[in-house]
Design a protein around this motif. Structure first.
Motif, PDB file in Angstrom:
ATOM      1  N   VAL A   1       0.840  -1.204   0.000  1.00  0.00           N
ATOM      2  CA  VAL A   1       0.000   0.000   0.000  1.00  0.00           C
ATOM      3  C   VAL A   1       0.874   1.254   0.000  1.00  0.00           C
ATOM      4  CG1 VAL A   1      -1.616   1.354   1.390  1.00  0.00           C
ATOM      5  CG2 VAL A   1      -2.004  -1.092   1.056  1.00  0.00           C
ATOM      6  N   GLY A   2       1.903   1.248   0.814  1.00  0.00           N
ATOM      7  CA  GLY A   2       2.785   2.407   0.880  1.00  0.00           C
ATOM      8  C   GLY A   2       3.503   2.676  -0.430  1.00  0.00           C
ATOM      9  N   TRP A   3       4.048   1.642  -1.030  1.00  0.00           N
ATOM     10  CA  TRP A   3       4.803   1.833  -2.266  1.00  0.00           C
ATOM     11  C   TRP A   3       3.895   2.161  -3.443  1.00  0.00           C
ATOM     12  CZ3 TRP A   3       9.453   3.295  -2.739  1.00  0.00           C
ATOM     13  CH2 TRP A   3      10.400   2.968  -1.758  1.00  0.00           C
ATOM     14  N   SER A   4       2.655   1.749  -3.377  1.00  0.00           N
ATOM     15  CA  SER A   4       1.712   2.113  -4.428  1.00  0.00           C
ATOM     16  C   SER A   4       1.533   3.633  -4.472  1.00  0.00           C
ATOM     17  CB  SER A   4       0.360   1.429  -4.202  1.00  0.00           C
ATOM     18  OG  SER A   4      -0.523   1.696  -5.272  1.00  0.00           O
ATOM     19  N   VAL A   5       1.551   4.261  -3.298  1.00  0.00           N
ATOM     20  CA  VAL A   5       1.458   5.722  -3.221  1.00  0.00           C
ATOM     21  C   VAL A   5       2.772   6.374  -3.654  1.00  0.00           C
ATOM     22  CG1 VAL A   5       1.160   7.698  -1.669  1.00  0.00           C
ATOM     23  CG2 VAL A   5      -0.276   5.665  -1.399  1.00  0.00           C
ATOM     24  N   VAL A   6       3.875   5.853  -3.157  1.00  0.00           N
ATOM     25  CA  VAL A   6       5.182   6.437  -3.468  1.00  0.00           C
ATOM     26  C   VAL A   6       5.458   6.405  -4.974  1.00  0.00           C
ATOM     27  CG1 VAL A   6       7.683   6.160  -3.178  1.00  0.00           C
ATOM     28  CG2 VAL A   6       6.168   5.941  -1.209  1.00  0.00           C
ATOM     29  N   LYS A   7       5.073   5.321  -5.634  1.00  0.00           N
ATOM     30  CA  LYS A   7       5.333   5.203  -7.075  1.00  0.00           C
ATOM     31  C   LYS A   7       4.613   6.271  -7.890  1.00  0.00           C
ATOM     32  CE  LYS A   7       4.197   0.876  -7.343  1.00  0.00           C
ATOM     33  NZ  LYS A   7       3.893  -0.472  -7.903  1.00  0.00           N
ATOM     34  N   ASP A   8       3.444   6.695  -7.427  1.00  0.00           N
ATOM     35  CA  ASP A   8       2.666   7.699  -8.157  1.00  0.00           C
ATOM     36  C   ASP A   8       2.616   9.025  -7.404  1.00  0.00           C
ATOM     37  OD1 ASP A   8       1.940   6.410 -10.543  1.00  0.00           O
ATOM     38  OD2 ASP A   8       0.399   5.261  -9.507  1.00  0.00           O
ATOM     39  N   ARG A   9       3.643   9.301  -6.623  1.00  0.00           N
ATOM     40  CA  ARG A   9       3.657  10.508  -5.801  1.00  0.00           C
ATOM     41  C   ARG A   9       3.643  11.783  -6.636  1.00  0.00           C
ATOM     42  NH1 ARG A   9       8.565   8.122  -5.817  1.00  0.00           N
ATOM     43  NH2 ARG A   9      10.453   9.319  -6.251  1.00  0.00           N
ATOM     44  N   GLU A  10       4.179  11.738  -7.846  1.00  0.00           N
ATOM     45  CA  GLU A  10       4.220  12.949  -8.661  1.00  0.00           C
ATOM     46  C   GLU A  10       2.817  13.382  -9.085  1.00  0.00           C
ATOM     47  OE1 GLU A  10       6.940  12.334 -11.845  1.00  0.00           O
ATOM     48  OE2 GLU A  10       8.683  12.135 -10.536  1.00  0.00           O
ATOM     49  N   ALA A  11       1.993  12.412  -9.497  1.00  0.00           N
ATOM     50  CA  ALA A  11       0.616  12.740  -9.885  1.00  0.00           C
ATOM     51  C   ALA A  11      -0.174  13.228  -8.674  1.00  0.00           C
ATOM     52  CB  ALA A  11      -0.065  11.518 -10.493  1.00  0.00           C
ATOM     53  N   LEU A  12       0.066  12.603  -7.521  1.00  0.00           N
ATOM     54  CA  LEU A  12      -0.636  12.991  -6.307  1.00  0.00           C
ATOM     55  C   LEU A  12      -0.227  14.392  -5.869  1.00  0.00           C
ATOM     56  CD1 LEU A  12      -2.598  12.077  -4.101  1.00  0.00           C
ATOM     57  CD2 LEU A  12      -0.666  11.034  -2.892  1.00  0.00           C
ATOM     58  N   ALA A  13       1.047  14.688  -5.967  1.00  0.00           N
ATOM     59  CA  ALA A  13       1.543  16.004  -5.589  1.00  0.00           C
ATOM     60  C   ALA A  13       0.993  17.086  -6.506  1.00  0.00           C
ATOM     61  CB  ALA A  13       3.076  16.017  -5.626  1.00  0.00           C
ATOM     62  N   ARG A  14       0.941  16.801  -7.789  1.00  0.00           N
ATOM     63  CA  ARG A  14       0.426  17.773  -8.741  1.00  0.00           C
ATOM     64  C   ARG A  14      -1.025  18.106  -8.464  1.00  0.00           C
ATOM     65  NH1 ARG A  14       2.849  21.349 -11.120  1.00  0.00           N
ATOM     66  NH2 ARG A  14       4.367  19.908 -12.068  1.00  0.00           N
ATOM     67  N   LEU A  15      -1.835  17.094  -8.192  1.00  0.00           N
ATOM     68  CA  LEU A  15      -3.243  17.338  -7.909  1.00  0.00           C
ATOM     69  C   LEU A  15      -3.410  18.102  -6.603  1.00  0.00           C
ATOM     70  CD1 LEU A  15      -6.185  16.976  -8.658  1.00  0.00           C
ATOM     71  CD2 LEU A  15      -6.141  14.710  -7.603  1.00  0.00           C
ATOM     72  N   ALA A  16      -2.585  17.785  -5.617  1.00  0.00           N
ATOM     73  CA  ALA A  16      -2.665  18.477  -4.325  1.00  0.00           C
ATOM     74  C   ALA A  16      -2.413  19.975  -4.481  1.00  0.00           C
ATOM     75  CB  ALA A  16      -1.662  17.875  -3.345  1.00  0.00           C
ATOM     76  N   VAL A  17      -1.422  20.327  -5.281  1.00  0.00           N
ATOM     77  CA  VAL A  17      -1.103  21.737  -5.498  1.00  0.00           C
ATOM     78  C   VAL A  17      -2.193  22.415  -6.319  1.00  0.00           C
ATOM     79  CG1 VAL A  17       0.513  23.348  -6.572  1.00  0.00           C
ATOM     80  CG2 VAL A  17       1.383  21.383  -5.287  1.00  0.00           C
ATOM     81  N   ASP A  18      -2.641  21.752  -7.379  1.00  0.00           N
ATOM     82  CA  ASP A  18      -3.652  22.347  -8.255  1.00  0.00           C
ATOM     83  C   ASP A  18      -4.993  22.531  -7.548  1.00  0.00           C
ATOM     84  OD1 ASP A  18      -1.784  22.369 -10.236  1.00  0.00           O
ATOM     85  OD2 ASP A  18      -2.552  20.609 -11.305  1.00  0.00           O
ATOM     86  N   GLU A  19      -5.375  21.543  -6.760  1.00  0.00           N
ATOM     87  CA  GLU A  19      -6.682  21.596  -6.115  1.00  0.00           C
ATOM     88  C   GLU A  19      -6.672  22.447  -4.852  1.00  0.00           C
ATOM     89  OE1 GLU A  19     -10.207  18.431  -5.037  1.00  0.00           O
ATOM     90  OE2 GLU A  19      -8.190  17.934  -4.309  1.00  0.00           O
ATOM     91  N   GLY A  20      -5.664  22.256  -4.023  1.00  0.00           N
ATOM     92  CA  GLY A  20      -5.645  22.937  -2.729  1.00  0.00           C
ATOM     93  C   GLY A  20      -4.981  24.296  -2.740  1.00  0.00           C
ATOM     94  N   GLY A  21      -4.014  24.471  -3.631  1.00  0.00           N
ATOM     95  CA  GLY A  21      -3.316  25.748  -3.696  1.00  0.00           C
ATOM     96  C   GLY A  21      -2.278  25.939  -2.611  1.00  0.00           C
ATOM     97  N   PHE A  22      -1.913  24.855  -1.902  1.00  0.00           N
ATOM     98  CA  PHE A  22      -0.912  24.963  -0.838  1.00  0.00           C
ATOM     99  C   PHE A  22       0.420  24.393  -1.305  1.00  0.00           C
ATOM    100  CE2 PHE A  22      -4.972  24.603   1.473  1.00  0.00           C
ATOM    101  CZ  PHE A  22      -4.905  25.749   2.247  1.00  0.00           C
ATOM    102  N   GLY A  23       1.515  25.032  -0.917  1.00  0.00           N
ATOM    103  CA  GLY A  23       2.843  24.512  -1.193  1.00  0.00           C
ATOM    104  C   GLY A  23       3.213  24.555  -2.658  1.00  0.00           C
ATOM    105  N   ASN A  24       4.278  23.824  -2.993  1.00  0.00           N
ATOM    106  CA  ASN A  24       4.708  23.745  -4.386  1.00  0.00           C
ATOM    107  C   ASN A  24       4.950  22.287  -4.751  1.00  0.00           C
ATOM    108  OD1 ASN A  24       7.755  23.076  -4.061  1.00  0.00           O
ATOM    109  ND2 ASN A  24       7.484  24.883  -2.755  1.00  0.00           N
TER     110      ASN A  24
END
Length: 213
Positions: free
Chosen positions: A49-72
């Motif tokens: 479960v952990g590595w499934s998230v880590v492998k796609d962390r770039e897509a998750l990070a991009r959505l977090a920034v685009d949707e929430g507007g926090f961080g970079n």
């Protein structure tokens, strides 16, 4: 992003209580399916479960920034990787199945037992890394978890849940061990806190106080 919940659009979704009850019932079935897991099976599940998230962390990070507007973006990628891999490492040697501690001088033997279904309240500032951190801790103790995201950033948390559900399936565990309240509302979150066996909350003082009351 595809929908991570199998019941989206169902009649139950129109009624907060019915929707939450459906989610909790599926979580209980999933939790019972891993109640007999050995420590080795639990650790394999957590790792997948952990590595499934880590492998796609770039897509998750991009959505977090685009949707929430926090961080970079770059900081988010690093944060997700560090928090998830750190959590896996911190829990690696912890026993959570069977006898976990013996105190013969006091005649005490501690045996681990799952709580059941955990409700996790997620703040808008941490929709990406917080869900997997909470989920990994829940799974390590053979629990199911339901994510109650913030309405502003629920799509980011939904992606995190989708990735984690894939991790469950990779090792033959029920995907419903990890679910999310879609289209979150105060009514749904309140109902989830009422039905869950344990509530864990991250966020502002008001939300945390409401959760632990």
């Amino acid at each position: 992003m595809k929908n991570s919940q199998p019941n989206a659009g169902s009649p139950a979704a129109a009624d907060p209580q019915l929707e939450v009850t459906s989610i909790v019932e599926r979580a209980r079935v999933a939790q019972q399916a891993i109640d007999h897991y050995t420590q080795e099976q639990v650790d394999a599940l957590v790792l997948a479960v952990g590595w499934s998230v880590v492998k796609d962390r770039e897509a998750l990070a991009r959505l977090a920034v685009d949707e929430g507007g926090f961080g970079n973006y770059e900081s988010k990628v690093m944060k997700i990787r560090n928090r998830v891999t750190g959590m896996i490492g911190d829990m690696a040697r912890q026993r959570t199945v069977g006898v976990v501690e013996e105190l013969p001088e006091r005649g005490i033997v501690k045996i681990a037992k799952p709580v059941g279904v955990i409700a996790a309240l997620i703040p808008t500032t941490g929709p990406d890394a917080t869900p997997p951190v909470k989920a990994l801790a829940a799974l390590k103790a053979r629990n199911a978890i339901i994510i109650a995201p913030h309405p502003r950033t629920w799509r980011t948390s939904a992606l995190a849940v989708e990735l984690m559900r894939k991790g469950c399936e990779q090792v033959g565990a029920p995907a419903d061990l990890i679910q999310i309240v879609e289209r979150p509302s105060i009514a749904k979150t309140a109902e989830l806190m009422k039905q869950a066996d344990l509530v864990v909350a991250t966020g502002g003082e008001a939300m945390v106080k409401a959760a632990y009351s």
